[in-house]
Design an enzyme around this catalytic site. Structure first.
Site, PDB file in Angstrom:
ATOM      1  N   ARG A 181       0.922  -1.041   0.095  1.00 52.36           N
ATOM      2  CA  ARG A 181      -0.054  -0.088  -0.100  1.00 52.36           C
ATOM      3  C   ARG A 181       0.899   1.285  -0.095  1.00 52.36           C
ATOM      4  NH1 ARG A 181      -3.682  -0.292   5.046  1.00 52.36           N
ATOM      5  NH2 ARG A 181      -4.893  -1.872   3.845  1.00 52.36           N
ATOM      6  N   ARG A 210      -1.589   6.728   9.453  1.00 51.12           N
ATOM      7  CA  ARG A 210      -1.624   6.313   7.973  1.00 51.12           C
ATOM      8  C   ARG A 210      -1.653   7.335   7.107  1.00 51.12           C
ATOM      9  NH1 ARG A 210      -3.687   0.829   8.053  1.00 51.12           N
ATOM     10  NH2 ARG A 210      -2.807  -0.008   9.941  1.00 51.12           N
ATOM     11  N   LYS A 261      -3.145   1.351  14.914  1.00 49.10           N
ATOM     12  CA  LYS A 261      -3.119   2.171  13.940  1.00 49.10           C
ATOM     13  C   LYS A 261      -3.999   3.778  14.147  1.00 49.10           C
ATOM     14  CE  LYS A 261      -5.500  -0.630  11.172  1.00 49.10           C
ATOM     15  NZ  LYS A 261      -6.558  -1.440  10.267  1.00 49.10           N
ATOM     16  N   LYS A 265      -5.548   7.492  12.147  1.00 48.70           N
ATOM     17  CA  LYS A 265      -5.910   7.724  10.899  1.00 48.70           C
ATOM     18  C   LYS A 265      -6.126   9.253  10.862  1.00 48.70           C
ATOM     19  CE  LYS A 265      -7.310   3.407   9.226  1.00 48.70           C
ATOM     20  NZ  LYS A 265      -8.293   2.546   8.660  1.00 48.70           N
ATOM     21  N   CYS A 274     -15.181  -3.335   0.204  1.00 47.36           N
ATOM     22  CA  CYS A 274     -13.641  -3.549   0.573  1.00 47.36           C
ATOM     23  C   CYS A 274     -13.382  -4.732  -0.233  1.00 47.36           C
ATOM     24  CB  CYS A 274     -13.785  -3.922   1.971  1.00 47.36           C
ATOM     25  SG  CYS A 274     -14.545  -5.743   2.415  1.00 47.36           S
ATOM     26  N   CYS A 324      -7.684 -11.123   0.997  1.00 51.72           N
ATOM     27  CA  CYS A 324      -7.769 -10.543   2.345  1.00 51.72           C
ATOM     28  C   CYS A 324      -7.882 -11.840   3.322  1.00 51.72           C
ATOM     29  CB  CYS A 324      -8.883  -9.554   2.695  1.00 51.72           C
ATOM     30  SG  CYS A 324      -8.890  -9.218   4.425  1.00 51.72           S
ATOM     31  N   CYS A 372     -15.962  -8.529   6.352  1.00 53.11           N
ATOM     32  CA  CYS A 372     -15.944  -8.937   7.955  1.00 53.11           C
ATOM     33  C   CYS A 372     -16.115  -7.359   8.773  1.00 53.11           C
ATOM     34  CB  CYS A 372     -14.357  -9.143   8.227  1.00 53.11           C
ATOM     35  SG  CYS A 372     -13.242  -8.529   8.710  1.00 53.11           S
ATOM     36  N   CYS A 400     -13.621  -2.116   6.170  1.00 56.03           N
ATOM     37  CA  CYS A 400     -12.819  -1.283   5.454  1.00 56.03           C
ATOM     38  C   CYS A 400     -13.625  -0.876   4.320  1.00 56.03           C
ATOM     39  CB  CYS A 400     -11.751  -2.493   4.911  1.00 56.03           C
ATOM     40  SG  CYS A 400     -10.572  -3.109   6.087  1.00 56.03           S
TER      41      CYS A 400
HETATM   42 FE1  SRM Z   1      -8.680  -2.240   6.443  1.00 57.11          FE
HETATM   43  C1  SRM Z   1      -7.200  -4.824   7.740  1.00 57.11           C
HETATM   44  C2  SRM Z   1      -7.925  -3.482   3.310  1.00 57.11           C
HETATM   45  C3  SRM Z   1      -9.739   0.813   4.750  1.00 57.11           C
HETATM   46  C4  SRM Z   1     -10.136  -1.149   9.049  1.00 57.11           C
HETATM   47  N1  SRM Z   1      -7.665  -3.780   5.581  1.00 57.11           N
HETATM   48  C5  SRM Z   1      -6.945  -4.740   6.434  1.00 57.11           C
HETATM   49  C6  SRM Z   1      -6.373  -5.870   5.628  1.00 57.11           C
HETATM   50  C7  SRM Z   1      -4.871  -5.211   5.379  1.00 57.11           C
HETATM   51  C8  SRM Z   1      -6.348  -7.389   6.490  1.00 57.11           C
HETATM   52  C9  SRM Z   1      -5.397  -7.608   7.234  1.00 57.11           C
HETATM   53  O1  SRM Z   1      -4.967  -6.988   8.228  1.00 57.11           O
HETATM   54  O2  SRM Z   1      -4.460  -8.286   6.817  1.00 57.11           O
HETATM   55  C10 SRM Z   1      -6.925  -5.586   4.318  1.00 57.11           C
HETATM   56  C11 SRM Z   1      -6.206  -6.084   3.228  1.00 57.11           C
HETATM   57  C12 SRM Z   1      -7.326  -6.613   1.922  1.00 57.11           C
HETATM   58  C13 SRM Z   1      -6.465  -6.700   0.656  1.00 57.11           C
HETATM   59  O3  SRM Z   1      -6.404  -7.686   0.340  1.00 57.11           O
HETATM   60  O4  SRM Z   1      -6.251  -5.494   0.094  1.00 57.11           O
HETATM   61  C14 SRM Z   1      -7.557  -4.229   4.379  1.00 57.11           C
HETATM   62  N2  SRM Z   1      -8.687  -1.535   4.483  1.00 57.11           N
HETATM   63  C15 SRM Z   1      -8.295  -2.268   3.410  1.00 57.11           C
HETATM   64  C16 SRM Z   1      -8.730  -1.443   1.953  1.00 57.11           C
HETATM   65  C17 SRM Z   1      -7.706  -1.799   0.721  1.00 57.11           C
HETATM   66  C18 SRM Z   1     -10.110  -1.536   1.534  1.00 57.11           C
HETATM   67  C19 SRM Z   1     -10.695  -1.307   0.282  1.00 57.11           C
HETATM   68  O5  SRM Z   1     -11.382  -1.737  -0.102  1.00 57.11           O
HETATM   69  O6  SRM Z   1     -10.112  -0.218  -0.030  1.00 57.11           O
HETATM   70  C20 SRM Z   1      -8.659  -0.172   2.576  1.00 57.11           C
HETATM   71  C21 SRM Z   1      -7.123   0.524   2.443  1.00 57.11           C
HETATM   72  C22 SRM Z   1      -6.970   1.969   3.390  1.00 57.11           C
HETATM   73  C23 SRM Z   1      -5.820   2.486   2.830  1.00 57.11           C
HETATM   74  O7  SRM Z   1      -5.208   2.575   1.781  1.00 57.11           O
HETATM   75  O8  SRM Z   1      -5.033   2.717   3.914  1.00 57.11           O
HETATM   76  C24 SRM Z   1      -8.841  -0.144   3.892  1.00 57.11           C
HETATM   77  N3  SRM Z   1      -9.577  -0.377   6.979  1.00 57.11           N
HETATM   78  C25 SRM Z   1     -10.047   0.616   5.976  1.00 57.11           C
HETATM   79  C26 SRM Z   1     -11.177   1.484   6.863  1.00 57.11           C
HETATM   80  C27 SRM Z   1     -11.820   2.605   6.113  1.00 57.11           C
HETATM   81  C28 SRM Z   1     -11.112   4.067   6.486  1.00 57.11           C
HETATM   82  O9  SRM Z   1     -10.006   3.754   6.942  1.00 57.11           O
HETATM   83  O10 SRM Z   1     -11.463   5.013   5.909  1.00 57.11           O
HETATM   84  C29 SRM Z   1     -11.195   0.669   7.963  1.00 57.11           C
HETATM   85  C30 SRM Z   1     -12.138   1.178   9.054  1.00 57.11           C
HETATM   86  C31 SRM Z   1     -11.890   2.359   9.793  1.00 57.11           C
HETATM   87  C32 SRM Z   1     -11.377   2.151  11.102  1.00 57.11           C
HETATM   88  O11 SRM Z   1      -9.964   1.932  11.061  1.00 57.11           O
HETATM   89  O12 SRM Z   1     -11.887   2.116  12.127  1.00 57.11           O
HETATM   90  C33 SRM Z   1     -10.352  -0.330   8.101  1.00 57.11           C
HETATM   91  N4  SRM Z   1      -8.962  -2.823   8.481  1.00 57.11           N
HETATM   92  C34 SRM Z   1      -9.354  -2.294   9.189  1.00 57.11           C
HETATM   93  C35 SRM Z   1      -9.057  -3.014  10.234  1.00 57.11           C
HETATM   94  C36 SRM Z   1      -9.595  -2.964  11.872  1.00 57.11           C
HETATM   95  C37 SRM Z   1      -9.051  -1.960  12.663  1.00 57.11           C
HETATM   96  C38 SRM Z   1      -9.693  -1.936  14.005  1.00 57.11           C
HETATM   97  O13 SRM Z   1      -9.867  -0.690  14.416  1.00 57.11           O
HETATM   98  O14 SRM Z   1      -9.663  -2.903  14.783  1.00 57.11           O
HETATM   99  C39 SRM Z   1      -8.421  -4.235   9.896  1.00 57.11           C
HETATM  100  C40 SRM Z   1      -7.661  -5.500  10.842  1.00 57.11           C
HETATM  101  C41 SRM Z   1      -6.703  -5.013  11.770  1.00 57.11           C
HETATM  102  O15 SRM Z   1      -6.215  -3.874  11.896  1.00 57.11           O
HETATM  103  O16 SRM Z   1      -6.448  -5.477  12.795  1.00 57.11           O
HETATM  104  C42 SRM Z   1      -8.021  -3.971   8.688  1.00 57.11           C
HETATM  105 FE1  SF4 Z   2     -10.660  -7.757   4.714  1.00 61.34          FE
HETATM  106 FE2  SF4 Z   2     -12.667  -7.487   6.347  1.00 61.34          FE
HETATM  107 FE3  SF4 Z   2     -11.197  -5.308   5.410  1.00 61.34          FE
HETATM  108 FE4  SF4 Z   2     -13.021  -6.409   3.952  1.00 61.34          FE
HETATM  109  S1  SF4 Z   2     -13.401  -5.322   5.869  1.00 61.34           S
HETATM  110  S2  SF4 Z   2     -10.746  -5.822   3.343  1.00 61.34           S
HETATM  111  S3  SF4 Z   2     -12.778  -8.413   4.497  1.00 61.34           S
HETATM  112  S4  SF4 Z   2     -10.352  -6.910   6.615  1.00 61.34           S
END
Ligand code: SRM
Ligand code: SF4
Length: 576
Positions: A79, A149, A212, A214, A439, A445, A484, A488
């Site tokens: 990323r 981030r 993390k 943001k 997402c 993922c 899930c 995201c």
């Molecule tokens: Fe996310 C984890 C994809 C935005 C909350 N996110 C992941 C991972 C890296 C899975 C992992 O930990 O192994 C996913 C990778 C999937 C893949 O194969 O690409 C993933 N997140 C994404 C993306 C690519 C979704 C998308 O379809 O665009 C977004 C990348 C953003 C970026 O460029 O940085 C993405 N993730 C978000 C958002 C939305 C936002 O930030 O606006 C959230 C919710 C907002 C928040 O943080 O509360 C989000 N992602 C998470 C979480 C839960 C964090 C938590 O507070 O518990 C995880 C899991 C973790 O961190 O343990 C996670």
């Molecule tokens: Fe993966 Fe869950 Fe984030 Fe979707 S919401 S990209 S399934 S970690």
């Protein structure tokens, strides 16, 4: 500092590995040379995240490989860091070439945080990837892991001077909060090894943040970056077309864990107004307060939103004032009215033209053909051709779309022609499709419980049919799917949010609003795809006949008591 502000107990294992990592170096370099496995060993598996990468494998073929007694086909997802989402056509061409030649999927994936991801990079190509990005001035520092981030910014900077200034602040905040360790340069760019000490990392410290973090800079009335998903937000306040300061919102976040009521999505709290000169001091104070008070024992409750609820918003805010040496003034009035991108052409204040392209799921690839219209969908080729002639820049949006920005009048026709020929412009895309987002989920993922990106296109087909049947053709509902509960795809700020629970099963949440200032409430659990359509049919039929003038679906479901309103607290969300 009083001890109650710090959670006592055995620190989570991530704290140990950060502490032992020698400022994020670990043994990544040694691991990289190990050709026996395609993956990274235990601690490095986590540490590479702080270098913008996640180890993955294709879940579609995992079972088959297991049967053949092969290890999973390990690869990494990268990323990039792109504050405000801006990229030049020259950079795009390099990224496109790398995706084409060195990744297993060949795609460039635009994310919900204004950047792009490569999926499927094998170990021998990882260093090359970082060096390729570095050669065009891009890095992947602090795009994952326990750091601040990619900083988001309302992406139309040429529309007004305020947008331009907001973008400059997004870049400055990103730089200010970056890790200062030279680990990235040493490991990936082969630069000289220089010892890092505690003094070199004054903001993040030796163990970085508890979780993390943001940050956004947003220009109302657009809330296209969804402030309430973020720990720290600077809401631009202007007078006579000039930026005079920011309202600061702290403590948003969307993730939760199914069945764990100590986790919940939460809106950010309004701390008050600051002048522009105070921006970096306040950003630093919020980050260091969270660094010191965030929960390092339980990662599930480690984000800023939980720190605020644990220590109290007023206590946290007072600490920020103390550390930044400022006092928050009364917040200035503003409203958020919309979150989507304005697809199509708009003219900027500089008389240049900006073309926002709708990219379904942000996935840039040459698809065989458009399932819906049968027209070509060679998105990647089309963007490559545009990048070859475009004189302005590209802007990624937080809704996974792309803006061809700064087009001169004379180039408009040619750019539009290429975009149309490659399916980057399609006049038949419905408002509903433009308002829908998912997402990544399967196959890359590792945390996905249900499909999201691969489910969205057909789900939207069906929702379009339902809306037409119910006399709502041309109308739209903010519809988001996440595989899930991590959220995201920001389903926890959707009018209809579907949250993956298991294969083909989703929880349905209802009731956010157009401005994205309300978290939706759980409506029904474990719905299958047919149940989802039945519910949407019934509810939109009611909406069509009972709604007040101009009332959006999310407001309607609350007024009609289909669901209760979620205010700010966990109690509203979880019903106890
Ligand atoms: Fe996310 C984890 C994809 C935005 C909350 N996110 C992941 C991972 C890296 C899975 C992992 O930990 O192994 C996913 C990778 C999937 C893949 O194969 O690409 C993933 N997140 C994404 C993306 C690519 C979704 C998308 O379809 O665009 C977004 C990348 C953003 C970026 O460029 O940085 C993405 N993730 C978000 C958002 C939305 C936002 O930030 O606006 C959230 C919710 C907002 C928040 O943080 O509360 C989000 N992602 C998470 C979480 C839960 C964090 C938590 O507070 O518990 C995880 C899991 C973790 O961190 O343990 C996670
Ligand atoms: Fe993966 Fe869950 Fe984030 Fe979707 S919401 S990209 S399934 S970690």
């Amino acid at each position: 500092m009083t001890t109650e502000l710090i959670v006592k107990g055995k620190l989570s294992d991530n704290e140990r590995l950060k502490a032992e990592s020698n400022f994020l170096r670990g043994t990544i370099s040694e691991d990289l040379k190990d050709g026996i496995t395609g993956g990274f060993s235990a601690d490095n598996f986590h540490l590479i995240r702080l270098h913008g990468m996640y180890q993955q494998d294709d879940r579609d073929i995992r079972g088959e490989r297991q049967k053949q007694k092969l290890e999973p086909l390990h690869n990494v997802m990268l990323r990039a860091r792109l504050p405000g989402g801006i990229i030049t056509p020259k950079q795009w061409l390099t990224i496109d070439k790398f995706a084409q030649e060195k990744t297993s999927y060949g795609s460039i994936r635009l994310t919900t945080r204004q950047t792009f991801q490569f999926h499927g990079v094998l170990k021998p190509n990882i260093k090359l990837m970082h060096q390729t990005l570095n050669s065009i001035g891009i890095d992947a520092i602090a795009t994952a892991g326990d750091v601040n981030r990619n900083v988001l910014c309302t992406p139309n900077p040429i529309e007004s001077e305020v947008h331009q200034e907001a973008y400059e602040w997004a870049k400055k905040i990103s730089e200010h909060l970056l890790p200062k360790t030279r680990a990235y340069a040493e490991i990936w760019l082969d630069e000289e090894k220089v010892e890092t000490t505690e003094n070199d990392e004054p903001i993040l410290g030796r163990t970085y943040l508890p979780r993390k973090f943001k940050t956004t800079v947003v220009v109302p009335p657009q809330n296209d970056i969804d402030v309430h998903a973020n720990d720290l937000n600077f809401v631009a306040i202007s007078e006579n077309g000039k930026l005079i300061g920011f309202n600061v919102l702290v403590g948003g976040g969307l993730a939760m864990t199914h069945g764990d009521k100590s986790t919940y999505p939460r809106k950010a709290d309004d701390f008050g107004f600051i002048s522009v000169e105070q921006t970096l001091a306040v950003a630093e104070a919020v980050v260091t307060t969270q660094r010191d008070w965030g929960n390092r024992v339980n990662r599930k409750n480690a984000k800023t939103k939980y720190t605020l609820d644990r220590v109290g918003v007023d206590v946290f805010k007072a600490e920020v004032e103390k550390r930044a040496g400022i006092s928050f003034a009364q917040s200035r009035p503003y409203t958020f009215t919309e979150r989507g991108d304005r697809i199509g052409w708009v003219e900027g204040v500089d008389n240049k033209h900006h073309l926002t392209l709708f990219i379904e799921n942000g996935r840039i690839l040459d698809f065989p053909s458009d399932n819906h219209s049968g027209i070509s969908k060679n998105l990647k080729t089309g963007l490559r051709q545009i990048a070859e002639i475009h004189q302005g820049d590209f802007r990624l949006t937080a809704n996974q779309n792309l803006i061809i920005a700064g087009v001169a009048q004379a180039d408009k026709t040619q750019i539009e022609k290429i975009a149309r020929e490659h399916g980057l412009i399609n006049d038949n895309i419905s408002n509903q499709r433009k308002s829908s987002m998912a997402c990544v989920a399967f196959p890359t993922c590792p945390l996905a419980m249900a499909e999201a990106e691969r489910y969205l296109p057909t789900l939207v087909d069906d929702v379009e049919t339902i809306l037409t049947k119910n006399g709502l053709e041309g109308e739209s509902i903010i519809l988001r799917v996440t595989g899930c509960p991590n959220g995201c795809g920001r389903a926890m700020l959707a009018e209809i949010g579907l949250v993956g629970k298991g294969p083909g099963k989703y929880n349905m949440h209802l009731g956010s609003n157009l401005g994205g200032t309300r978290v939706p409430k759980l409506y029904k659990e474990n719905l299958n795809e047919q149940d989802i359509l039945t519910e949407i049919d019934t509810l939109t039929a009611r909406w069509a006949s009972e709604r007040d003038q101009g009332e959006c679906f999310g407001d309607y479901v609350i007024r009609a008591s289909v669901v209760d309103e979620v205010k700010i607290s966990a109690r509203d969300f979880h019903d106890d």
